[in-house]
Design a protein around this motif. Structure first.
Motif, short mmCIF file in Angstrom:
data_model
loop_
_atom_site.label_atom_id
_atom_site.label_comp_id
_atom_site.label_asym_id
_atom_site.label_seq_id
_atom_site.Cartn_x
_atom_site.Cartn_y
_atom_site.Cartn_z
N GLU A 164 0.99 -1.28 -0.22
CA GLU A 164 0.18 -0.22 -0.24
C GLU A 164 0.29 1.37 -0.11
O GLU A 164 0.38 1.89 -0.42
CB GLU A 164 -0.77 -0.10 1.41
CG GLU A 164 -1.80 -0.72 1.57
CD GLU A 164 -3.07 -0.82 0.61
OE1 GLU A 164 -3.25 0.35 -0.45
OE2 GLU A 164 -3.18 -2.62 -0.29
N LYS A 168 2.50 3.57 -6.96
CA LYS A 168 2.53 2.69 -8.04
C LYS A 168 2.07 2.92 -9.36
O LYS A 168 1.93 4.41 -9.20
CB LYS A 168 1.75 1.59 -7.44
CG LYS A 168 2.23 0.39 -6.43
CD LYS A 168 0.69 -0.02 -5.95
CE LYS A 168 -0.03 0.79 -4.92
NZ LYS A 168 0.43 1.59 -4.02
N ILE A 170 0.90 2.19 -13.12
CA ILE A 170 0.87 1.82 -14.47
C ILE A 170 0.37 1.82 -15.09
O ILE A 170 0.01 3.12 -16.19
CB ILE A 170 -1.47 1.66 -14.14
CG1 ILE A 170 -1.80 0.73 -12.09
CG2 ILE A 170 -2.28 0.26 -15.32
CD1 ILE A 170 -2.99 0.24 -12.10
N GLU A 179 -1.85 5.38 -14.83
CA GLU A 179 -1.83 6.34 -13.82
C GLU A 179 -0.80 5.99 -12.92
O GLU A 179 0.03 5.48 -13.30
CB GLU A 179 -3.02 5.30 -12.89
CG GLU A 179 -4.62 5.27 -13.97
CD GLU A 179 -5.46 3.29 -13.40
OE1 GLU A 179 -5.44 3.88 -12.01
OE2 GLU A 179 -5.45 3.08 -13.50
N THR A 183 -2.60 4.29 -4.41
CA THR A 183 -4.27 3.20 -4.55
C THR A 183 -4.73 2.95 -5.38
O THR A 183 -5.50 2.50 -5.60
CB THR A 183 -4.97 4.95 -4.19
OG1 THR A 183 -5.41 5.76 -4.89
CG2 THR A 183 -4.47 5.40 -2.46
N CYS A 184 -4.18 3.19 -6.94
CA CYS A 184 -3.75 2.76 -7.70
C CYS A 184 -3.66 0.88 -7.67
O CYS A 184 -2.95 0.28 -6.50
CB CYS A 184 -3.17 2.61 -9.26
SG CYS A 184 -1.38 2.95 -9.22
N SER A 185 -4.14 0.18 -8.63
CA SER A 185 -3.85 -1.58 -8.48
C SER A 185 -2.94 -1.70 -8.67
O SER A 185 -2.22 -1.84 -9.47
CB SER A 185 -4.62 -2.09 -9.63
OG SER A 185 -4.99 -3.37 -9.64
N GLU A 187 -2.43 -4.99 -8.51
CA GLU A 187 -2.02 -6.30 -9.41
C GLU A 187 -1.85 -5.39 -10.79
O GLU A 187 -1.29 -6.40 -11.46
CB GLU A 187 -3.38 -7.31 -9.84
CG GLU A 187 -3.76 -7.75 -7.70
CD GLU A 187 -3.81 -7.03 -7.28
OE1 GLU A 187 -3.83 -7.06 -5.97
OE2 GLU A 187 -4.59 -6.27 -6.96
N GLN A 188 -2.08 -4.59 -11.01
CA GLN A 188 -2.01 -3.63 -12.44
C GLN A 188 -0.94 -2.89 -12.93
O GLN A 188 -0.34 -2.39 -13.51
CB GLN A 188 -3.38 -3.48 -13.25
CG GLN A 188 -4.80 -3.71 -13.01
CD GLN A 188 -6.31 -2.55 -12.94
OE1 GLN A 188 -5.31 -1.80 -14.30
NE2 GLN A 188 -7.10 -2.75 -12.85
#
Length: 270
Positions: A164, A168, A170, A179, A183-185, A187-188
């Motif tokens: 967290e 991150k 994407i 992105e 807070t973005c995914s 997994e991605q």
């Protein structure tokens, strides 16, 4: 059998020799953000800013300056805050001939790095810059690769297990930032932004126009500057991603990070 660090050490020393003696100055400014209190690093930061903590035989700020100088950077802007005179004294004593501009963030205790970046506007808007957080321990070759990138707007990424806390990234299908946030995914995400970005004059003009809206109109002075990066993406401004996972880098946010960095840093960088 030769230890892998032996080859790493030889390569590092060779590259630094070539850079120092054969790299001419380049027309680019380094913007270094060094205003934070670093409360999570207490008690280590009770009497000094985070960037003056020593790993091996150098503090973080000296390592950053040496890496930039070795790559031909000769214009520096340092945004200070917490215990700012210690930073100013260290740099003027250690690099008396360098062109260093100091900007003091008097509101360092109540604002985040987006406000420090905003304060650098007079020096950075409309300029080609390298933007660096001051709490990164990194291989100087990361700067070399950023400067060698064919893309004028490029961001360094480290691909490692994410949680967290990390900033991150994407990517889109063309290897650009789609992105960027904490807070973005997970997994991605392709990895973590290490906190070093190369920006063109076109990007910095767009960036400061957006920061003016965010700071002066919306009062968003206590968030991370990456939110401005995100808001620029739908306006057609983003970064190409440079994967630097094979080069050492780590961010120092906590005492645990500091102790870990002392163990993880390659011997050639120590």
């Amino acid at each position: 059998m030769e230890h892998p660090l032996d080859f790493y050490h030889f390569t590092y020393i060779y590259n630094i020799y070539i850079i120092y003696f054969y790299t001419p100055p380049i027309n680019m400014k380094a913007i270094i953000l060094a205003a934070g209190i670093a409360s999570r690093l207490r008690p280590l930061t009770n009497d000094r800013p985070k960037c003056l903590l020593e790993i091996g035989n150098k503090c973080l700020l000296q390592r950053t300056f040496d890496a930039l100088i070795a790559n031909g950077i000769n214009q520096f802007v340092v945004v200070t805050g917490y215990l700012h005179t210690l930073i100013e004294d260290f740099l003027t004593r250690s690099y008396p001939t360098l062109n260093i501009t100091f900007i003091h963030n008097e509101r360092y205790a109540s604002t985040n790095n987006i406000y420090s970046l905003w304060l650098a506007q007079p020096a950075a808007e409309g300029e080609d810059i390298l933007l660096l957080d001051s709490d990164i321990l990194f291989d100087p070759a990361i700067v070399t690769r950023l400067l060698q990138s064919p893309y004028p707007d490029t961001l360094a990424l480290n691909n490692h297990p994410l949680g967290e806390e990390e900033m991150k990234i994407i990517p889109d299908t063309q290897g650009r930032v789609k992105e960027i946030s904490k807070t973005c995914s997970i997994e991605q995400a392709a990895g973590e932004s290490i906190g070093i970005e190369r920006m063109s004059s076109t990007y910095t003009r767009a960036l400061y126009a957006e920061l003016q809206q965010m700071i002066q109109q919306e009062g968003l002075d206590n968030i991370f500057y990456e939110r401005a990066f995100e808001r620029l993406i739908p306006q057609g401004h983003t970064f190409h991603i440079l994967d630097t996972t094979d080069l050492f880098s780590t961010e120092l946010d906590t005492v645990e990070d500091f102790n870990s960095a002392k163990q993880l840093i390659p011997s050639a960088l120590y």
